[in-house]
Scaffold this motif. Structure first.
Motif, PDB file in Angstrom:
ATOM      1  N   PHE A 546       0.972  -1.168  -0.030  1.00 41.03           N
ATOM      2  CA  PHE A 546      -0.086   0.040  -0.181  1.00 41.03           C
ATOM      3  C   PHE A 546       0.987   1.369   0.035  1.00 41.03           C
ATOM      4  CE2 PHE A 546      -2.731   3.279   1.692  1.00 41.03           C
ATOM      5  CZ  PHE A 546      -3.774   3.098   1.114  1.00 41.03           C
ATOM      6  N   LEU A 547       0.856   2.067  -1.219  1.00 36.64           N
ATOM      7  CA  LEU A 547       1.589   3.252  -1.281  1.00 36.64           C
ATOM      8  C   LEU A 547       0.685   4.285  -1.200  1.00 36.64           C
ATOM      9  CD1 LEU A 547       3.726   1.959  -4.458  1.00 36.64           C
ATOM     10  CD2 LEU A 547       4.588   2.157  -1.983  1.00 36.64           C
ATOM     11  N   TYR A 548       0.988   5.418  -0.885  1.00 34.58           N
ATOM     12  CA  TYR A 548       0.124   6.723  -0.634  1.00 34.58           C
ATOM     13  C   TYR A 548       0.980   7.916  -0.468  1.00 34.58           C
ATOM     14  CZ  TYR A 548       1.249   6.136   4.406  1.00 34.58           C
ATOM     15  OH  TYR A 548       1.876   6.060   5.587  1.00 34.58           O
ATOM     16  N   THR A 549       0.386   9.019  -0.696  1.00 30.63           N
ATOM     17  CA  THR A 549       0.956  10.437  -0.302  1.00 30.63           C
ATOM     18  C   THR A 549       0.417  11.094   0.844  1.00 30.63           C
ATOM     19  OG1 THR A 549      -0.552  11.560  -1.829  1.00 30.63           O
ATOM     20  CG2 THR A 549       1.474  10.798  -2.838  1.00 30.63           C
ATOM     21  N   ASP A 550       0.911  12.188   1.339  1.00 33.98           N
ATOM     22  CA  ASP A 550       0.417  12.578   2.517  1.00 33.98           C
ATOM     23  C   ASP A 550      -1.058  13.366   2.407  1.00 33.98           C
ATOM     24  OD1 ASP A 550       1.090  14.901   1.144  1.00 33.98           O
ATOM     25  OD2 ASP A 550       2.476  15.707   2.451  1.00 33.98           O
ATOM     26  N   GLY A 551      -1.246  13.630   1.085  1.00 34.78           N
ATOM     27  CA  GLY A 551      -2.835  14.088   1.124  1.00 34.78           C
ATOM     28  C   GLY A 551      -3.714  13.001   1.588  1.00 34.78           C
ATOM     29  N   LEU A 552      -3.536  11.778   1.729  1.00 36.66           N
ATOM     30  CA  LEU A 552      -4.442  10.781   2.567  1.00 36.66           C
ATOM     31  C   LEU A 552      -4.481  10.970   3.862  1.00 36.66           C
ATOM     32  CD1 LEU A 552      -5.909   8.021   1.750  1.00 36.66           C
ATOM     33  CD2 LEU A 552      -4.065   6.809   2.403  1.00 36.66           C
ATOM     34  N   ILE A 553      -3.527  11.192   4.445  1.00 42.21           N
ATOM     35  CA  ILE A 553      -3.358  11.361   6.199  1.00 42.21           C
ATOM     36  C   ILE A 553      -3.481  12.664   6.549  1.00 42.21           C
ATOM     37  CG2 ILE A 553      -2.264   8.817   6.264  1.00 42.21           C
ATOM     38  CD1 ILE A 553       0.113  10.209   6.556  1.00 42.21           C
ATOM     39  N   ASP A 554      -3.555  13.569   5.808  1.00 41.18           N
ATOM     40  CA  ASP A 554      -3.367  15.160   6.041  1.00 41.18           C
ATOM     41  C   ASP A 554      -5.055  15.833   5.953  1.00 41.18           C
ATOM     42  OD1 ASP A 554      -2.652  17.617   6.920  1.00 41.18           O
ATOM     43  OD2 ASP A 554      -1.362  18.122   5.199  1.00 41.18           O
ATOM     44  N   ASN A 555      -5.552  15.498   7.103  1.00 42.55           N
ATOM     45  CA  ASN A 555      -7.018  16.441   6.745  1.00 42.55           C
ATOM     46  C   ASN A 555      -7.426  16.854   8.185  1.00 42.55           C
ATOM     47  OD1 ASN A 555      -7.916  14.289   4.798  1.00 42.55           O
ATOM     48  ND2 ASN A 555      -6.840  12.856   5.905  1.00 42.55           N
ATOM     49  N   VAL A 556      -6.437  18.045   8.387  1.00 42.83           N
ATOM     50  CA  VAL A 556      -6.759  19.013   9.589  1.00 42.83           C
ATOM     51  C   VAL A 556      -7.812  19.904   9.517  1.00 42.83           C
ATOM     52  CG1 VAL A 556      -5.510  20.418  11.339  1.00 42.83           C
ATOM     53  CG2 VAL A 556      -4.218  18.710  10.174  1.00 42.83           C
ATOM     54  N   ASN A 557      -8.981  19.876  10.492  1.00 38.55           N
ATOM     55  CA  ASN A 557      -9.876  21.026  10.163  1.00 38.55           C
ATOM     56  C   ASN A 557      -9.556  22.162  11.170  1.00 38.55           C
ATOM     57  OD1 ASN A 557     -10.031  20.253  13.111  1.00 38.55           O
ATOM     58  ND2 ASN A 557     -11.604  18.891  13.053  1.00 38.55           N
ATOM     59  N   LYS A 558     -10.648  22.936  11.198  1.00 37.40           N
ATOM     60  CA  LYS A 558     -10.628  24.348  11.986  1.00 37.40           C
ATOM     61  C   LYS A 558      -9.910  24.057  13.168  1.00 37.40           C
ATOM     62  CE  LYS A 558     -13.932  26.646   8.908  1.00 37.40           C
ATOM     63  NZ  LYS A 558     -14.997  27.338   8.937  1.00 37.40           N
ATOM     64  N   GLU A 559     -10.293  23.055  13.961  1.00 41.62           N
ATOM     65  CA  GLU A 559     -10.073  22.777  15.515  1.00 41.62           C
ATOM     66  C   GLU A 559      -8.325  22.310  15.382  1.00 41.62           C
ATOM     67  OE1 GLU A 559     -12.868  21.869  14.081  1.00 41.62           O
ATOM     68  OE2 GLU A 559     -13.971  23.790  14.873  1.00 41.62           O
ATOM     69  N   ASP A 560      -7.789  22.293  14.338  1.00 44.79           N
ATOM     70  CA  ASP A 560      -6.364  21.527  14.219  1.00 44.79           C
ATOM     71  C   ASP A 560      -6.495  20.297  14.792  1.00 44.79           C
ATOM     72  OD1 ASP A 560      -3.646  22.150  13.546  1.00 44.79           O
ATOM     73  OD2 ASP A 560      -3.193  22.227  15.773  1.00 44.79           O
ATOM     74  N   LYS A 561      -7.449  19.392  14.430  1.00 44.63           N
ATOM     75  CA  LYS A 561      -7.830  18.264  14.408  1.00 44.63           C
ATOM     76  C   LYS A 561      -7.424  17.205  13.187  1.00 44.63           C
ATOM     77  CE  LYS A 561     -10.514  14.451  16.576  1.00 44.63           C
ATOM     78  NZ  LYS A 561     -12.117  14.364  17.278  1.00 44.63           N
ATOM     79  N   ASN A 562      -6.408  16.331  13.159  1.00 52.43           N
ATOM     80  CA  ASN A 562      -6.455  15.525  12.078  1.00 52.43           C
ATOM     81  C   ASN A 562      -7.355  14.401  11.891  1.00 52.43           C
ATOM     82  OD1 ASN A 562      -5.652  14.109   9.815  1.00 52.43           O
ATOM     83  ND2 ASN A 562      -3.283  14.373  10.171  1.00 52.43           N
ATOM     84  N   LEU A 563      -8.596  14.418  11.114  1.00 53.91           N
ATOM     85  CA  LEU A 563      -9.481  13.634  11.138  1.00 53.91           C
ATOM     86  C   LEU A 563      -9.160  12.204  10.704  1.00 53.91           C
ATOM     87  CD1 LEU A 563     -12.525  15.805  10.097  1.00 53.91           C
ATOM     88  CD2 LEU A 563     -11.775  15.470  12.122  1.00 53.91           C
ATOM     89  N   PHE A 564      -8.260  12.035   9.810  1.00 56.57           N
ATOM     90  CA  PHE A 564      -7.747  10.765   9.130  1.00 56.57           C
ATOM     91  C   PHE A 564      -6.182  10.950   9.067  1.00 56.57           C
ATOM     92  CE2 PHE A 564      -6.934   7.321   6.182  1.00 56.57           C
ATOM     93  CZ  PHE A 564      -7.716   6.517   6.614  1.00 56.57           C
ATOM     94  N   ASP A 565      -5.411  10.316  10.068  1.00 57.87           N
ATOM     95  CA  ASP A 565      -4.011  10.382  10.140  1.00 57.87           C
ATOM     96  C   ASP A 565      -3.361   8.881   9.851  1.00 57.87           C
ATOM     97  OD1 ASP A 565      -4.719   9.078  12.735  1.00 57.87           O
ATOM     98  OD2 ASP A 565      -3.975  10.905  13.839  1.00 57.87           O
TER      99      ASP A 565
END
Length: 623
Positions: A546-565
């Motif tokens: 499984f290969l990926y880029t950081d767009g898959l795990i970089d999902n920070v909302n306005k509260e500075d919480k990463n919803l899928f890291d």
């Protein structure tokens, strides 16, 4: 009650708001139109009758000419010598005595048609073995030794129409095939030959085409047979209507055959319909001319009051290239000056809108080009099935992945690569395009230097130089190179600052999940960056990568919480690792979408699943 011209005028005047200019326009237009339309109708009738008569005579002349030419060719085919056949433009092929296969036969093929026959892979000598030739031979056995002939239907397709005839002369039989290319017919006509009994013995377009033409023109078979019978008896050439839409011309060929040309009447009369269309168009053109002349005359008289209306109409049509002409200082000039200022502002706004639209279109094209630089959503290489999803944050993205096949000392290798340029947009896309171009060169280099294919460190060093030369330190690119050795069942990695991929390795309990490839310095930071660290891992059948880029795990909302890291990703892989290929990829993306919700995508996203369930088997020692 009879209404006079004056009464009509009064009624129109009371119901229509006529202006002086309108009256002048109508008067001039009606006078010119009356004269022109009358003369046009008169000359059109003369033209129509003459055209119909000319068309019918031309059709009949073409059919007569075709019948005479067919008779001439049949006569020529009986007497022409074989050495003359090779030079003939009309005779394609002659075979002596095809009905007597017990003795050697002589034959000849026209040199002018040899290239065509060779291109179409047609062997004219096989025509001699055609079933219709055999039947014709049996038929001629029951005929007296005096000269007679029959047409043979051979269905081999050529670029030109042709006809074959079996001719019986005093010296035996002869199969002759000659070109019908010189026959002149109108567009859409089909020519064919009937015998005295009304049987179709030859058609330039095939028997099925003739049947379809009869259906289209509404001709019943019995009507065609009756017409043929009458024509054979009278030995006359005629053209007549037949069926509902048919136009049939015919001429005798000898005493037993009839050459016929069938056309679809609406198509044959199309030139006349076109003449009608021309006349109507001409009348409309003259009518418009009348309106223009009348309008100009009225405009000349009413010009002072009409200038403002004309300019306003142009503005309403969106024509901003004709501003108001300012003359004097009266009230009209004040209004025109205000309109000119408004036009300038609208033109500037439209220009800016157009520039934005052009930029959007160019970015869309750039995205399509960038997608062509990456493999398709599914690709199989050396038994590895690869499924990918690439989602750009803008029209262009900085993510890229690719794969290359290679061989080293007879072993199959698969090179896998994935990278992510810092940021996104046009600049990042240009760097990915540069790297993709370098890899195209690298693939050619590998063919002459196979050892490079098994050295992910050297590949990474080469790409680092490419990024430095292209970005000059302004942009960097995380990159990971993996080389799968299918015979040794290993995968070697070199990581230039990229997110650690995951291996799903089959085991007794299902699978083991592990991250691979210790991270290093991204490409583009420095020319002397060290990429010598290469790690090797087990790669056996059933393994998934499984290969990926950081767009898959970089999902920070306005509260500075990463919803899928990365933790969410690892958990999702552990829960769904028994799925394979596309099913695993879709499930991971689905779980991310459920966690992220409507959060805007901040970075380019790329995810790839490499399924080695069907990879090439390892080669054992030779026996």
């Amino acid at each position: 009650m009879i209404l006079t011209v004056q009464s009509w005028y009064e009624i129109i005047q009371s119901t229509v708001n006529w202006t002086f200019r309108s009256k002048l326009t109508v008067l001039v237009s009606v006078m010119m139109l009356t004269a022109i339309s009358g003369s046009t109708v008169f000359f059109f009738r003369l033209y129509k009758n003459d055209k119909i008569q000319s068309l019918l005579e031309s059709e009949l002349d073409n059919t007569r000419h075709g019948a005479r030419r067919l008779e001439s060719l049949l006569s020529l085919a009986n007497v022409i010598s074989l050495d003359k056949v090779t030079e003939s433009r009309d005779i394609l092929f002659v075979y002596e005595d095809p009905c007597n296969r017990q003795k050697p036969s002589k034959s000849a093929v026209s040199e002018l048609y040899k290239d065509q026959l060779r291109t179409l892979e047609v062997d004219p000598y096989k025509w001699v073995d055609d079933l219709d030739v055999f039947k014709a031979c049996k038929e001629l056995k029951n005929v007296s030794k005096d000269r007679s002939l029959t047409i043979v239907l051979i269905e081999t397709p050529l670029l030109i129409p042709y006809i074959a005839a079996l001719i019986q002369g005093t010296d035996g039989t002869r199969l002759a095939v000659f070109s019908m290319d010189g026959f002149s017919t109108s567009a859409g006509n089909t020519i064919f030959v009937l015998n005295a009994k009304g049987k179709l013995i030859w058609s330039a377009d095939g028997s099925q085409y003739v049947q379809d033409a009869m259906i289209d023109t509404g001709i019943a078979p019995e009507n065609l047979i009756q017409t043929n019978t009458e024509a054979v008896k009278s030995q006359a050439s005629r053209i007549r209507d037949l069926g509902t839409e048919g136009l049939l011309s015919y001429a005798p060929v000898g005493t037993d055959w009839m050459l016929m040309s069938l056309s679809y009447k609406p198509s044959s009369l199309e030139p006349i319909e076109f003449a009608l269309f021309q006349s109507i168009t001409l009348m409309l053109g003259f009518f418009l001319l009348c309106l223009v002349v009348g309008r100009n005359l009225a405009g000349f008289i009413t010009r002072p009051l009409n200038e403002l209306r004309v300019s306003a109409e142009e503005l309403g049509k969106g024509n901003f290239s004709k501003p108001f002409v300012l003359k004097g200082t009266d009230e009209f000039s004040v209004v025109k000056r205000a309109f000119n200022l408004m036009i300038d502002r609208i033109v500037n706004l439209l220009a800016e809108t157009k520039r934005n639209a052009v930029l959007e279109a160019e970015l869309e094209v750039a995205l399509q080009v960038q997608q062509l630089l990456m493999p398709p959503p599914f690709i199989e290489l050396n038994g590895i099935k690869m499924y990918s999803s690439v989602q750009a944050a803008q029209q262009c993205g900085g993510d890229w992945w690719g794969c290359l096949p290679a061989k080293l000392e007879g072993r199959d290798l698969t090179i896998l690569m994935v990278g992510d340029v810092t940021g996104h947009g046009v600049a990042s896309a240009l760097i990915t395009a540069t790297v993709r171009g370098a890899i195209s060169v690298l693939s050619t280099w590998i063919e002459t230097n196979p050892a490079i294919a098994n050295d992910p460190s050297r590949i990474t060093q080469l790409l680092n130089k490419v990024v430095i030369d292209a970005a000059h330190g302004a942009l960097a690119m995380t990159f990971m190179t993996l080389v799968v050795d299918h015979e040794k069942q290993t995968v070697a990695t070199c990581n230039a600052g990229h997110n650690l991929p995951y291996l799903l390795i089959p085991s007794g309990k299902g699978f083991d999940l592990r991250s691979i490839g210790k991270s290093g310095v991204p490409l583009g930071y420095a020319a002397d960056s060290d990429y010598s660290r290469v790690e090797s891992y087990e790669w056996k059948p059933g393994t998934q990568l499984f290969l990926y880029t950081d767009g898959l795990i970089d999902n920070v909302n306005k509260e500075d919480k990463n919803l899928f890291d990365r933790k969410h990703l690892k958990k999702a892989l552990q829960a769904n690792g028994k799925l394979r290929g596309k099913a695993l990829l879709n499930r991971i993306l689905q779980e991310r979408a459920e966690q992220v919700g409507n959060l805007p995508q901040a970075d380019d996203l790329t995810a790839i699943v490499c399924d080695a369930s069907f990879q090439l088997p390892a080669k054992g020692p030779s026996a």
